[in-house]
Design a protein around this motif. Structure first.
Motif, PDB file in Angstrom:
ATOM      1  N   PHE A  30     -19.968 -15.821   9.163  1.00 13.04           N
ATOM      2  CA  PHE A  30     -19.709 -16.390   7.840  1.00 13.04           C
ATOM      3  C   PHE A  30     -20.543 -15.623   6.820  1.00 13.04           C
ATOM      4  O   PHE A  30     -21.724 -15.353   7.056  1.00 13.04           O
ATOM      5  CB  PHE A  30     -20.101 -17.868   7.787  1.00 13.04           C
ATOM      6  N   ASP A  31     -19.945 -15.315   5.675  1.00 11.06           N
ATOM      7  CA  ASP A  31     -20.647 -14.611   4.602  1.00 11.06           C
ATOM      8  C   ASP A  31     -20.915 -15.529   3.414  1.00 11.06           C
ATOM      9  O   ASP A  31     -20.163 -16.470   3.155  1.00 11.06           O
ATOM     10  CB  ASP A  31     -19.827 -13.422   4.119  1.00 11.06           C
ATOM     11  N   ASP A  32     -21.964 -15.237   2.682  1.00  9.75           N
ATOM     12  CA  ASP A  32     -22.327 -15.796   1.379  1.00  9.75           C
ATOM     13  C   ASP A  32     -23.265 -16.993   1.464  1.00  9.75           C
ATOM     14  O   ASP A  32     -24.255 -17.043   0.758  1.00  9.75           O
ATOM     15  CB  ASP A  32     -21.107 -16.173   0.534  1.00  9.75           C
ATOM     16  N   GLY A  33     -22.947 -17.990   2.297  1.00 11.67           N
ATOM     17  CA  GLY A  33     -23.804 -19.175   2.366  1.00 11.67           C
ATOM     18  C   GLY A  33     -23.220 -20.379   1.665  1.00 11.67           C
ATOM     19  O   GLY A  33     -23.949 -21.164   1.029  1.00 11.67           O
ATOM     20  N   ASP A  34     -21.917 -20.582   1.780  1.00 10.33           N
ATOM     21  CA  ASP A  34     -21.272 -21.754   1.197  1.00 10.33           C
ATOM     22  C   ASP A  34     -21.729 -23.014   1.927  1.00 10.33           C
ATOM     23  O   ASP A  34     -21.932 -23.005   3.142  1.00 10.33           O
ATOM     24  CB  ASP A  34     -19.753 -21.601   1.310  1.00 10.33           C
TER      25      ASP A  34
ATOM     26  N   CYS B  88     -25.467 -24.686  -6.851  1.00  7.61           N
ATOM     27  CA  CYS B  88     -24.399 -25.663  -6.667  1.00  7.61           C
ATOM     28  C   CYS B  88     -23.353 -25.127  -5.696  1.00  7.61           C
ATOM     29  O   CYS B  88     -22.832 -24.017  -5.882  1.00  7.61           O
ATOM     30  CB  CYS B  88     -23.750 -25.973  -8.012  1.00  7.61           C
ATOM     31  N   GLY B  89     -23.074 -25.901  -4.659  1.00  7.54           N
ATOM     32  CA  GLY B  89     -22.057 -25.513  -3.696  1.00  7.54           C
ATOM     33  C   GLY B  89     -22.520 -24.559  -2.616  1.00  7.54           C
ATOM     34  O   GLY B  89     -21.707 -24.132  -1.793  1.00  7.54           O
ATOM     35  N   MET B  90     -23.819 -24.221  -2.621  1.00 13.60           N
ATOM     36  CA  MET B  90     -24.327 -23.264  -1.645  1.00 13.60           C
ATOM     37  C   MET B  90     -25.397 -23.915  -0.757  1.00 13.60           C
ATOM     38  O   MET B  90     -25.896 -25.003  -1.051  1.00 13.60           O
ATOM     39  CB  MET B  90     -24.900 -22.035  -2.366  1.00 13.60           C
ATOM     40  N   LEU B  91     -25.747 -23.252   0.313  1.00  8.62           N
ATOM     41  CA  LEU B  91     -26.730 -23.780   1.256  1.00  8.62           C
ATOM     42  C   LEU B  91     -28.099 -23.940   0.605  1.00  8.62           C
ATOM     43  O   LEU B  91     -28.529 -23.094  -0.183  1.00  8.62           O
ATOM     44  CB  LEU B  91     -26.858 -22.853   2.459  1.00  8.62           C
ATOM     45  N   ALA B  92     -28.791 -25.004   0.970  1.00  7.71           N
ATOM     46  CA  ALA B  92     -30.180 -25.206   0.598  1.00  7.71           C
ATOM     47  C   ALA B  92     -31.068 -24.722   1.747  1.00  7.71           C
ATOM     48  O   ALA B  92     -30.577 -24.508   2.868  1.00  7.71           O
ATOM     49  CB  ALA B  92     -30.434 -26.690   0.326  1.00  7.71           C
ATOM     50  N   PRO B  93     -32.368 -24.552   1.502  1.00 11.57           N
ATOM     51  CA  PRO B  93     -33.246 -24.121   2.604  1.00 11.57           C
ATOM     52  C   PRO B  93     -33.156 -25.004   3.840  1.00 11.57           C
ATOM     53  O   PRO B  93     -33.131 -24.503   4.974  1.00 11.57           O
ATOM     54  CB  PRO B  93     -34.636 -24.172   1.957  1.00 11.57           C
ATOM     55  N   ASP B  94     -33.099 -26.324   3.658  1.00 10.62           N
ATOM     56  CA  ASP B  94     -32.986 -27.221   4.814  1.00 10.62           C
ATOM     57  C   ASP B  94     -31.680 -26.997   5.582  1.00 10.62           C
ATOM     58  O   ASP B  94     -31.640 -27.176   6.807  1.00 10.62           O
ATOM     59  CB  ASP B  94     -33.079 -28.680   4.371  1.00 10.62           C
ATOM     60  N   ASP B  95     -30.622 -26.626   4.878  1.00  5.72           N
ATOM     61  CA  ASP B  95     -29.351 -26.341   5.549  1.00  5.72           C
ATOM     62  C   ASP B  95     -29.481 -25.112   6.447  1.00  5.72           C
ATOM     63  O   ASP B  95     -28.954 -25.085   7.576  1.00  5.72           O
ATOM     64  CB  ASP B  95     -28.249 -26.091   4.519  1.00  5.72           C
ATOM     65  N   ILE B  96     -30.158 -24.102   5.948  1.00  3.25           N
ATOM     66  CA  ILE B  96     -30.352 -22.883   6.744  1.00  3.25           C
ATOM     67  C   ILE B  96     -31.191 -23.191   7.970  1.00  3.25           C
ATOM     68  O   ILE B  96     -30.893 -22.731   9.090  1.00  3.25           O
ATOM     69  CB  ILE B  96     -31.001 -21.786   5.877  1.00  3.25           C
TER      70      ILE B  96
END
Length: 254
Positions: free
Chosen positions: A67-71, A101-109
């Motif tokens: 997956f690219d970008d980090g949605d 907005c709409g992208m991954l946060a540090p906790d998501d990563i």
């Protein structure tokens, strides 16, 4: 040696109003994404890490999911579907997008990493590396790697070229900086598993049927030939208009 298909996704969105950054070309419908994963499982394909696939312990059934970008849909939609099937993917994150907005946060990563998913760089600003001078290119490569390592607490040794734009200069710079796995977006099946060159990928788009998806993974028939022909045809306007001009034209057409 067997080929290595590498699938390239971006977002997984049901519709334009879904959370994340919907793209009319690259936003795959969640139901189709689930069907594609089910097909991989039914066909007996494995989805190892890049490290395992390129280390010599690869298998003819290997397929790499990227997956690219980090949605944000990567963690909210794609991750549960992957985990339900025991599959793995590599997530290439543009670090300046983190927390937008709409992208991954540090906790998501960190959540992706905690579930055994691969984390890699997709540049700092998503600038096309081939358009940058040496200092700008170096900053994109180094800053993104440093921040991702700080976020997920582990080495970052894989990079996917933003926009697939780059060549030998970018390859050598990335290798000198410590990147070991290098992914572009030229369509193809990777007939040799090598970590010293750009790996080819297969873009998965919203309107791709399941039959065409299967043909791409096995690199056969009209879908494979069409994808190569389309990539070759787009090379001319990219050269004539330049990367920025081509992107502006694409946005107008979409």
């Amino acid at each position: 040696m067997s080929t290595l298909p590498i699938l390239m996704y971006h977002g997984v969105h049901r519709e334009q109003s879904s959370r994340g950054r919907f793209d009319p070309v690259y936003s795959v419908h969640p139901e189709m994404f689930a069907r594609q994963l089910d097909w991989l499982v039914q066909q007996g394909h494995r989805t190892p890490s890049l490290e395992d696939a390129l280390s010599g312990s690869g298998d003819a059934r290997d397929v790499i999911i990227t997956f690219d970008d980090g949605d944000v849909s990567n963690v909210e939609v794609a991750l549960p579907l992957l985990l339900e099937r025991g599959l793995r993917a590599e997530f290439f994150v543009t670090t300046d997008f983190i927390g937008q907005c709409g992208m991954l946060a540090p906790d998501d990563i960190r959540r992706l990493a905690a579930h055994g998913m691969g984390i890699g760089s997709h540049g700092r600003t998503h600038s096309f590396l081939s358009d940058l001078d040496v200092a700008g290119m170096t900053a994109e490569l180094d800053d993104s790697r440093t921040r991702l390592q700080a976020v997920c607490g582990r080495p970052i040794d894989a990079i996917a070229l933003p926009g697939g734009r780059g060549g030998e200069r970018e390859l050598l710079a990335a290798q000198q900086m410590g990147y070991r796995h290098l992914l572009g977006s030229v369509p193809g099946p990777n007939k040799r598993r090598r970590s010293d060159t750009w790996l080819q990928r297969l873009p998965v788009t919203r309107n791709l049927s399941l039959d065409d998806f299967a043909a791409l993974v096995h690199w056969r028939g009209l879908p494979a030939r069409w994808m190569q022909a389309r990539h070759a045809a787009l090379a001319l306007p990219k050269r004539v208009l330049g990367n920025d001009g081509y992107q502006r034209l694409r946005e107008r057409l979409l």
